[in-house]
Design a protein around this motif. Structure first.
Motif, PDB file in Angstrom:
ATOM      1  N   GLN A 171      -9.892   8.400   6.774  1.00 23.10           N
ATOM      2  CA  GLN A 171     -10.909   7.354   6.617  1.00 23.10           C
ATOM      3  C   GLN A 171     -10.237   6.003   6.383  1.00 23.10           C
ATOM      4  O   GLN A 171     -10.620   4.996   6.979  1.00 23.10           O
ATOM      5  CB  GLN A 171     -11.856   7.702   5.476  1.00 23.10           C
ATOM      6  N   ASP A 172      -9.224   5.968   5.539  1.00 24.30           N
ATOM      7  CA  ASP A 172      -8.497   4.722   5.291  1.00 24.30           C
ATOM      8  C   ASP A 172      -7.786   4.247   6.551  1.00 24.30           C
ATOM      9  O   ASP A 172      -7.802   3.052   6.867  1.00 24.30           O
ATOM     10  CB  ASP A 172      -7.497   4.910   4.149  1.00 24.30           C
ATOM     11  N   TRP A 173      -7.163   5.157   7.284  1.00 23.91           N
ATOM     12  CA  TRP A 173      -6.454   4.771   8.501  1.00 23.91           C
ATOM     13  C   TRP A 173      -7.415   4.287   9.578  1.00 23.91           C
ATOM     14  O   TRP A 173      -7.103   3.363  10.329  1.00 23.91           O
ATOM     15  CB  TRP A 173      -5.581   5.911   9.005  1.00 23.91           C
ATOM     16  N   ARG A 174      -8.598   4.858   9.667  1.00 27.34           N
ATOM     17  CA  ARG A 174      -9.599   4.377  10.638  1.00 27.34           C
ATOM     18  C   ARG A 174     -10.087   2.979  10.265  1.00 27.34           C
ATOM     19  O   ARG A 174     -10.276   2.118  11.125  1.00 27.34           O
ATOM     20  CB  ARG A 174     -10.756   5.364  10.729  1.00 27.34           C
ATOM     21  N   ARG A 175     -10.279   2.745   8.963  1.00 27.71           N
ATOM     22  CA  ARG A 175     -10.662   1.416   8.497  1.00 27.71           C
ATOM     23  C   ARG A 175      -9.557   0.410   8.811  1.00 27.71           C
ATOM     24  O   ARG A 175      -9.804  -0.691   9.310  1.00 27.71           O
ATOM     25  CB  ARG A 175     -10.933   1.437   6.988  1.00 27.71           C
ATOM     26  N   ARG A 176      -8.328   0.796   8.548  1.00 26.54           N
ATOM     27  CA  ARG A 176      -7.169  -0.067   8.802  1.00 26.54           C
ATOM     28  C   ARG A 176      -7.061  -0.381  10.295  1.00 26.54           C
ATOM     29  O   ARG A 176      -6.813  -1.518  10.698  1.00 26.54           O
ATOM     30  CB  ARG A 176      -5.908   0.641   8.296  1.00 26.54           C
ATOM     31  N   ASP A 235      -5.066  10.161   4.680  1.00 25.95           N
ATOM     32  CA  ASP A 235      -6.416   9.677   4.394  1.00 25.95           C
ATOM     33  C   ASP A 235      -6.951   9.060   5.685  1.00 25.95           C
ATOM     34  O   ASP A 235      -6.817   7.862   5.926  1.00 25.95           O
ATOM     35  CB  ASP A 235      -6.385   8.656   3.262  1.00 25.95           C
ATOM     36  N   ASP A 258       0.803  -1.226   0.000  1.00 21.34           N
ATOM     37  CA  ASP A 258       0.000   0.000   0.000  1.00 21.34           C
ATOM     38  C   ASP A 258       0.840   1.282   0.000  1.00 21.34           C
ATOM     39  O   ASP A 258       0.410   2.302  -0.531  1.00 21.34           O
ATOM     40  CB  ASP A 258      -0.939   0.030   1.207  1.00 21.34           C
ATOM     41  N   GLU A 288      -9.681  -2.907  11.364  1.00 21.46           N
ATOM     42  CA  GLU A 288      -9.310  -4.241  10.903  1.00 21.46           C
ATOM     43  C   GLU A 288      -8.219  -4.839  11.797  1.00 21.46           C
ATOM     44  O   GLU A 288      -8.275  -6.021  12.164  1.00 21.46           O
ATOM     45  CB  GLU A 288      -8.852  -4.189   9.442  1.00 21.46           C
TER      46      GLU A 288
END
Length: 101
Positions: free
Chosen positions: A73-78, A71, A33, A81
Motif C-alpha cells: 500500500q505504501d509503495w503504491r502510494r509512493r 508494505d 524513510d 506520487e
C-alpha cells in the motif's frame, strides 16, 4: 530482506530534463524513510520498450533501498506520487528478495 528499485526518467515525455533537485528530493525522502538509499544518477541507464511497431527509449536513473517488510500500500502510494511529480503514465518500482553476504 528485500531490494526495491525505482526507475525514473531523466526527462519528461517532450524531452525536457528534470532538475537535479527533483532527484535529490527523491533521494532524501528514501534516505529518511529507509535509513539509506543508493542512487545511480550520474551514468543513466537506457530503458527501451515497444508498443506495437513503435520503439521508444528513455535515459533513466535508478534508486535502490532495502527493507525487511513489504508494505505494498505504501509503495503504491509512493508510485502514484512519483508518477504525478515526474508526469509519467507509469513509474516502475520493482522488488526482489535478497540476502546480505
Amino acid at each position: 530482506m528485500h531490494l526495491f528499485q525505482i526507475l525514473l526518467p531523466r526527462a519528461d515525455n517532450v524531452g525536457q530534463p528534470f532538475a537535479r533537485e527533483d532527484f535529490d528530493r527523491v533521494k532524501e525522502e528514501l534516505a529518511v524513510d529507509f535509513e539509506g538509499v543508493t542512487a545511480f544518477l550520474q551514468a543513466p541507464a537506457e530503458g527501451v520498450w515497444r508498443e506495437g511497431v513503435q520503439t521508444d527509449n528513455d535515459d533513466i536513473v535508478i534508486f535502490e533501498v532495502m527493507a525487511e517488510e513489504i508494505d505494498l500500500q505504501d509503495w503504491r502510494r509512493r508510485r502514484a506520487e512519483l508518477e504525478r511529480r515526474f508526469r509519467q503514465d507509469k513509474v516502475i518500482i520493482r522488488y526482489m528478495p535478497m540476502a546480505l553476504v
